[in-house]
Design an enzyme around this catalytic site. Structure first.
Site, short mmCIF file in Angstrom:
data_model
loop_
_atom_site.label_atom_id
_atom_site.label_comp_id
_atom_site.label_asym_id
_atom_site.label_seq_id
_atom_site.Cartn_x
_atom_site.Cartn_y
_atom_site.Cartn_z
N HIS A 1 0.90 -1.16 0.00
CA HIS A 1 0.00 0.00 0.00
C HIS A 1 0.94 1.21 0.00
CE1 HIS A 1 -3.62 2.27 1.29
NE2 HIS A 1 -2.86 2.86 2.19
N TYR B 1 -7.86 -2.31 7.42
CA TYR B 1 -7.08 -1.12 7.79
C TYR B 1 -7.86 0.16 7.49
CZ TYR B 1 -3.33 2.37 6.76
OH TYR B 1 -2.54 3.49 6.67
N HIS C 1 -10.48 0.78 9.99
CA HIS C 1 -10.09 0.74 11.41
C HIS C 1 -10.14 2.16 12.00
CE1 HIS C 1 -7.71 0.21 15.03
NE2 HIS C 1 -7.80 -1.10 14.86
N VAL D 1 1.11 0.64 12.81
CA VAL D 1 1.52 -0.78 12.82
C VAL D 1 1.13 -1.44 14.15
CG1 VAL D 1 3.50 -2.36 12.78
CG2 VAL D 1 3.40 -0.46 11.18
#
Lengths: 125, 125
Positions: free
Chosen positions: B26, B93, B96, B52
């Site tokens: 990405h 992601y 999120h 992360v």
């Protein structure tokens, strides 16, 4: 100026933001012109990949089609990722006759192109 | 349609052009707005990296300033490279809450941004 540079350098290191001194990634984002067939595009990708065997400073090549779902890719359809051991290696690549020959074939086939080089760097959290 | 797809798939595999089934990269190319200090930019990079630890599907993060010499970078100054194990991981992601919170802080600081996802694939020559 030297002292200020050193200070910035040290602050960055303390924060774990030091830029990598290792490999350099050379990323080309492209959008092929309309009208090219899948087979033609595959030939260009193969030609790009074959530079690894022709240009000593080019250490690896990977590619992939854009598979993003955010619609922030601005029409770019392909990513070409080459790996070099140094920025000097990229300079050698850029002036290598086999790269020049290939670039002169590829670039006219692209409607859009962006090329960035960067040293992939981790952040110490 | 299924047969045609299979045929294309097989042809690509025979040519060693199979798209990777492994990790997905990405890549965000950004240009920060004028007026941000180096320290502010470092804080954004640190905030990006900290995802992360907050988003399980995000496996790695690297970044780097553009160091290209070809002048084909169209003003982009920073590359942010995140690694996921699947496109589903990227979808997780994107939705999120910690990513959304961070994106809402970062994106207004960028004058230009492009995001592409791709599965890095080798070519069998």
């Amino acid at each position: 100026m030297k002292l200020i540079s050193y200070g910035k350098h040290r602050r960055a290191a303390e924060k774990g933001m030091e830029e990598g001194t290792g490999i350099v990634k050379h990323i080309l984002l492209g959008k092929f012109k309309d009208g090219l067939s899948e087979e033609q595009i595959e030939e260009y990708i193969k030609g790009y990949a074959s530079l690894v065997n022709l240009v000593p400073s080019m250490k690896a090549f990977r590619w992939g089609k854009d598979v993003s779902i955010e619609n922030m890719h601005q029409g770019f359809t392909h990513v070409f990722e080459s790996t070099f051991e140094s920025t000097e290696g990229i300079a050698e690549y850029l002036t290598h006759p086999d790269h020049i020959k290939f670039a002169n074939m590829l670039l006219p086939q692209l409607e859009k192109v962006i090329v960035v080089d960067y040293k992939p760097t981790a952040v110490q959290l």
